[in-house]
Design an enzyme around this catalytic site. Structure first.
Site, PDB file in Angstrom:
ATOM      1  N   SER A 114       0.834  -1.200   0.000  1.00  0.00           N
ATOM      2  CA  SER A 114       0.000   0.000   0.000  1.00  0.00           C
ATOM      3  C   SER A 114       0.869   1.249   0.000  1.00  0.00           C
ATOM      4  CB  SER A 114      -0.862  -0.030   1.268  1.00  0.00           C
ATOM      5  OG  SER A 114      -1.431   1.221   1.504  1.00  0.00           O
ATOM      6  N   TYR A 154      -2.276  -1.120  10.361  1.00  0.00           N
ATOM      7  CA  TYR A 154      -2.340  -1.384   8.917  1.00  0.00           C
ATOM      8  C   TYR A 154      -1.054  -0.888   8.239  1.00  0.00           C
ATOM      9  CZ  TYR A 154      -4.091  -1.268   4.097  1.00  0.00           C
ATOM     10  OH  TYR A 154      -4.253  -1.456   2.729  1.00  0.00           O
TER      11      TYR A 154
HETATM   12  N1  LIG Z   1      -8.849  -0.752  -1.390  1.00  0.00           N
HETATM   13  C1  LIG Z   1      -7.777   0.010  -1.386  1.00  0.00           C
HETATM   14  O1  LIG Z   1      -7.854   1.238  -1.606  1.00  0.00           O
HETATM   15  C2  LIG Z   1      -6.433  -0.587  -1.121  1.00  0.00           C
HETATM   16  C3  LIG Z   1      -6.270  -1.923  -0.799  1.00  0.00           C
HETATM   17  N2  LIG Z   1      -5.009  -2.418  -0.597  1.00  0.00           N
HETATM   18  C4  LIG Z   1      -4.809  -3.837  -0.277  1.00  0.00           C
HETATM   19  O2  LIG Z   1      -5.458  -4.629  -1.262  1.00  0.00           O
HETATM   20  C5  LIG Z   1      -5.707  -5.927  -0.720  1.00  0.00           C
HETATM   21  C6  LIG Z   1      -7.122  -6.317  -1.067  1.00  0.00           C
HETATM   22  O3  LIG Z   1      -8.004  -5.479  -0.321  1.00  0.00           O
HETATM   23  P1  LIG Z   1      -9.368  -4.898  -0.909  1.00  0.00           P
HETATM   24  O4  LIG Z   1      -9.797  -5.705  -2.075  1.00  0.00           O
HETATM   25  O5  LIG Z   1      -9.242  -3.459  -1.049  1.00  0.00           O
HETATM   26  O6  LIG Z   1     -10.292  -5.151   0.355  1.00  0.00           O
HETATM   27  P2  LIG Z   1     -11.532  -6.140   0.573  1.00  0.00           P
HETATM   28  O7  LIG Z   1     -11.862  -6.002   2.017  1.00  0.00           O
HETATM   29  O8  LIG Z   1     -12.556  -5.878  -0.432  1.00  0.00           O
HETATM   30  O9  LIG Z   1     -10.902  -7.558   0.277  1.00  0.00           O
HETATM   31  C7  LIG Z   1     -10.032  -8.155   1.178  1.00  0.00           C
HETATM   32  C8  LIG Z   1      -9.659  -9.513   0.630  1.00  0.00           C
HETATM   33  O10 LIG Z   1      -8.816 -10.156   1.582  1.00  0.00           O
HETATM   34  C9  LIG Z   1      -9.395 -11.388   1.929  1.00  0.00           C
HETATM   35  N3  LIG Z   1      -9.159 -11.672   3.339  1.00  0.00           N
HETATM   36  C10 LIG Z   1      -9.348 -10.850   4.399  1.00  0.00           C
HETATM   37  N4  LIG Z   1      -9.049 -11.477   5.541  1.00  0.00           N
HETATM   38  C11 LIG Z   1      -8.662 -12.736   5.198  1.00  0.00           C
HETATM   39  C12 LIG Z   1      -8.243 -13.870   5.921  1.00  0.00           C
HETATM   40  N5  LIG Z   1      -8.123 -13.850   7.260  1.00  0.00           N
HETATM   41  N6  LIG Z   1      -7.921 -14.994   5.240  1.00  0.00           N
HETATM   42  C13 LIG Z   1      -8.037 -15.043   3.898  1.00  0.00           C
HETATM   43  N7  LIG Z   1      -8.440 -14.007   3.154  1.00  0.00           N
HETATM   44  C14 LIG Z   1      -8.745 -12.855   3.787  1.00  0.00           C
HETATM   45  C15 LIG Z   1     -10.886 -11.260   1.660  1.00  0.00           C
HETATM   46  O11 LIG Z   1     -11.440 -12.533   1.465  1.00  0.00           O
HETATM   47  P3  LIG Z   1     -12.994 -12.767   1.793  1.00  0.00           P
HETATM   48  O12 LIG Z   1     -13.735 -11.842   0.910  1.00  0.00           O
HETATM   49  O13 LIG Z   1     -13.171 -14.209   1.489  1.00  0.00           O
HETATM   50  O14 LIG Z   1     -13.159 -12.420   3.228  1.00  0.00           O
HETATM   51  C16 LIG Z   1     -10.873 -10.411   0.407  1.00  0.00           C
HETATM   52  O15 LIG Z   1     -10.633 -11.216  -0.713  1.00  0.00           O
HETATM   53  C17 LIG Z   1      -5.434  -5.826   0.779  1.00  0.00           C
HETATM   54  O16 LIG Z   1      -4.178  -6.381   1.050  1.00  0.00           O
HETATM   55  C18 LIG Z   1      -5.418  -4.313   1.023  1.00  0.00           C
HETATM   56  O17 LIG Z   1      -4.630  -3.985   2.122  1.00  0.00           O
HETATM   57  C19 LIG Z   1      -3.903  -1.648  -0.712  1.00  0.00           C
HETATM   58  C20 LIG Z   1      -4.010  -0.326  -1.029  1.00  0.00           C
HETATM   59  C21 LIG Z   1      -5.285   0.308  -1.241  1.00  0.00           C
HETATM   60  C1  LIG Z   2     -12.692  14.015  -0.949  1.00  0.00           C
HETATM   61  C2  LIG Z   2     -12.162  12.708  -0.589  1.00  0.00           C
HETATM   62  C3  LIG Z   2     -11.600  11.873  -1.674  1.00  0.00           C
HETATM   63  C4  LIG Z   2     -12.222  12.308   0.704  1.00  0.00           C
HETATM   64  C5  LIG Z   2     -11.692  11.009   1.226  1.00  0.00           C
HETATM   65  C6  LIG Z   2     -10.680  11.239   2.293  1.00  0.00           C
HETATM   66  C7  LIG Z   2     -10.056   9.942   2.828  1.00  0.00           C
HETATM   67  C8  LIG Z   2     -11.137   9.052   3.385  1.00  0.00           C
HETATM   68  C9  LIG Z   2      -9.199   9.234   1.772  1.00  0.00           C
HETATM   69  C10 LIG Z   2      -8.114  10.141   1.212  1.00  0.00           C
HETATM   70  C11 LIG Z   2      -6.926   9.262   0.869  1.00  0.00           C
HETATM   71  C12 LIG Z   2      -7.462   7.856   1.032  1.00  0.00           C
HETATM   72  C13 LIG Z   2      -6.574   6.660   1.101  1.00  0.00           C
HETATM   73  C14 LIG Z   2      -6.970   5.536   1.773  1.00  0.00           C
HETATM   74  C15 LIG Z   2      -8.260   5.485   2.507  1.00  0.00           C
HETATM   75  C16 LIG Z   2      -9.181   6.666   2.260  1.00  0.00           C
HETATM   76  C17 LIG Z   2      -8.414   7.983   2.213  1.00  0.00           C
HETATM   77  C18 LIG Z   2      -7.705   8.197   3.542  1.00  0.00           C
HETATM   78  C19 LIG Z   2      -6.063   4.324   1.917  1.00  0.00           C
HETATM   79  C20 LIG Z   2      -5.319   4.495   3.231  1.00  0.00           C
HETATM   80  C21 LIG Z   2      -6.839   3.015   1.938  1.00  0.00           C
HETATM   81  C22 LIG Z   2      -5.962   1.821   2.130  1.00  0.00           C
HETATM   82  C23 LIG Z   2      -4.649   1.894   1.528  1.00  0.00           C
HETATM   83  O1  LIG Z   2      -3.950   0.891   1.533  1.00  0.00           O
HETATM   84  C24 LIG Z   2      -4.078   3.137   0.963  1.00  0.00           C
HETATM   85  C25 LIG Z   2      -5.088   4.233   0.741  1.00  0.00           C
HETATM   86  C26 LIG Z   2      -4.385   5.572   0.520  1.00  0.00           C
HETATM   87  C27 LIG Z   2      -5.336   6.716   0.289  1.00  0.00           C
END
Ligand SMILES: NC(=O)C1=CN([C@@H]2O[C@H](COP(=O)(O)OP(=O)(O)OC[C@H]3O[C@@H](n4cnc5c(N)ncnc54)[C@H](OP(=O)(O)O)[C@@H]3O)[C@@H](O)[C@H]2O)C=CC1
Ligand SMILES: CC(C)=CCC[C@@H](C)[C@H]1CC[C@H]2C3=C(CC[C@]12C)[C@@]1(C)CCC(=O)C[C@@H]1CC3
Length: 291
Positions: free
Chosen positions: A134, A156
């Site tokens: 991330s 996290y």
């Molecule tokens: N969304 C974002 O903006 C960002 C996400 N990430 C990373 O991307 C990855 C995917 O997250 P995202 O798709 O966003 O989030 P979601 O919560 O939508 O998905 C999380 C995924 O992780 C799986 N998971 C969670 N806990 C477990 C566990 N204990 N064992 C096995 N599988 C597990 C879930 O499986 P299930 O659905 O079966 O529970 C699901 O497939 C994560 O590592 C997150 O940190 C990084 C940067 C930004």
């Molecule tokens: C107007 C606007 C876009 C408001 C949203 C503010 C915040 C909630 C987001 C701004 C940057 C975002 C961000 C994440 C979560 C939501 C924000 C803090 C993450 C921390 C989510 C998980 C990650 O791994 C990285 C993301 C970076 C940016």
């Protein structure tokens, strides 16, 4: 397993010539990781790719005051790109006695890699381990003295920085045996994780603002398809050509074009070695506890 089966069916429909198998694995549970790894070893002789994507951000709290302060500061772009300084989480202890974020985002994956080393490290062919890290992985949130982040409020960020460190250590240890590790950052993607921070209707409401922000920071990939760009890009690369010290970012331009860009990580190689040693010690401890 119902959703996994539905995904399997969807994949078979779009790629009828493929073989898709599903396996239950809870990375937050030591027993489950060991059991699933055993099953993989029974089913396969070799692994080409291992994507470590599972991750959690439980009970996220958005610091509204810090957000508005950041909005009118020179760090505004960096705040939107990384979320630094505006997000905290509340962690808990699992039945294995480990911190949930640490075990789910890092240690469970580490143990899985350790178990699958014989399938990943094979002389005749290279393999790739790919971590979903991330932009929120900050060195300041991580401490070798508090690996599980018991004393902080950013588990996290700490776990993601630890995955960056661990990837570097894995490369040093296993490149010669054909195993290569990389980290990617998917950007900000609308998923269940972000719906835990703000409700989905709110994200939908501010979507036009987010498209606008994307013009200034290409990190707002927003959809899982866009966020997966770097995962796909890595799949296409020769592992020997990759840089162990960079993170590969999925980015989406203001016009909606996807691309992958490497960014040097803020990594100290001695720290990555020290983390690996500590994880090995913890691994010995949990294995002993299970026996
Ligand atoms: N969304 C974002 O903006 C960002 C996400 N990430 C990373 O991307 C990855 C995917 O997250 P995202 O798709 O966003 O989030 P979601 O919560 O939508 O998905 C999380 C995924 O992780 C799986 N998971 C969670 N806990 C477990 C566990 N204990 N064992 C096995 N599988 C597990 C879930 O499986 P299930 O659905 O079966 O529970 C699901 O497939 C994560 O590592 C997150 O940190 C990084 C940067 C930004
Ligand atoms: C107007 C606007 C876009 C408001 C949203 C503010 C915040 C909630 C987001 C701004 C940057 C975002 C961000 C994440 C979560 C939501 C924000 C803090 C993450 C921390 C989510 C998980 C990650 O791994 C990285 C993301 C970076 C940016």
């Amino acid at each position: 397993m119902q959703r996994a089966e539905a995904a399997r069916q969807a994949l078979l429909t779009s790629h009828p010539e493929s073989e898709v198998a599903v396996l239950k694995l809870d990375v937050g549970s030591i027993r489950s990781v060991l059991h699933a790894a055993q099953e993989v070893k029974l089913r396969y002789n070799r692994l080409d790719y291992l994507y470590l994507n599972a991750g959690i951000m439980p009970n996220p709290q958005l610091d509204i005051k810090a957000f508005f302060k950041g909005l009118f500061s020179s760090n505004v772009i960096s705040m939107f790109a990384t979320g630094e300084g505006i997000l905290t989480q509340k962690d808990k202890t699992t039945s294995d006695g480990l911190q949930e974020v640490f075990v789910t985002n890092l240690f469970g994956h580490y143990l899985l890699v350790r178990e699958l080393e014989p399938l990943l490290c094979q002389p005749e062919k290279t393999s790739q381990v790919i971590w979903t890290s991330s932009s929120n992985a900050h060195r300041s949130a991580f401490s070798l003295e508090d690996l599980q982040h018991l004393r902080g409020t950013e588990p996290y960020s700490s776990s993601k920085y630890a995955s960056d460190l661990l990837s570097v250590a894995l490369n040093r240890k296993h490149n010669q045996q054909g195993m290569y590790s990389s980290v990617i950052c998917p950007g900000l993607v609308m998923t269940n994780l972000t719906y835990g921070i703000l409700p989905s209707f709110f994200w939908t409401l501010i979507m036009p603002i987010m498209w606008l922000i994307r013009v200034f920071t290409n990190t707002f990939t927003l959809t899982p398809y866009n966020g997966a760009e770097a995962l796909f890009w890595l799949f296409m690369q020769k592992p020997e050509s990759l840089d162990a010290l960079v993170k590969y970012h999925s980015l989406t331009s203001g016009l909606g074009n996807n691309y992958t860009q490497p960014h040097k990580m803020d990594i100290d190689e001695d720290m990555s070695e020290a983390l690996y040693k500590k994880l090995q010690d913890l691994e010995d401890e949990v294995r002993q506890r299970l026996n």
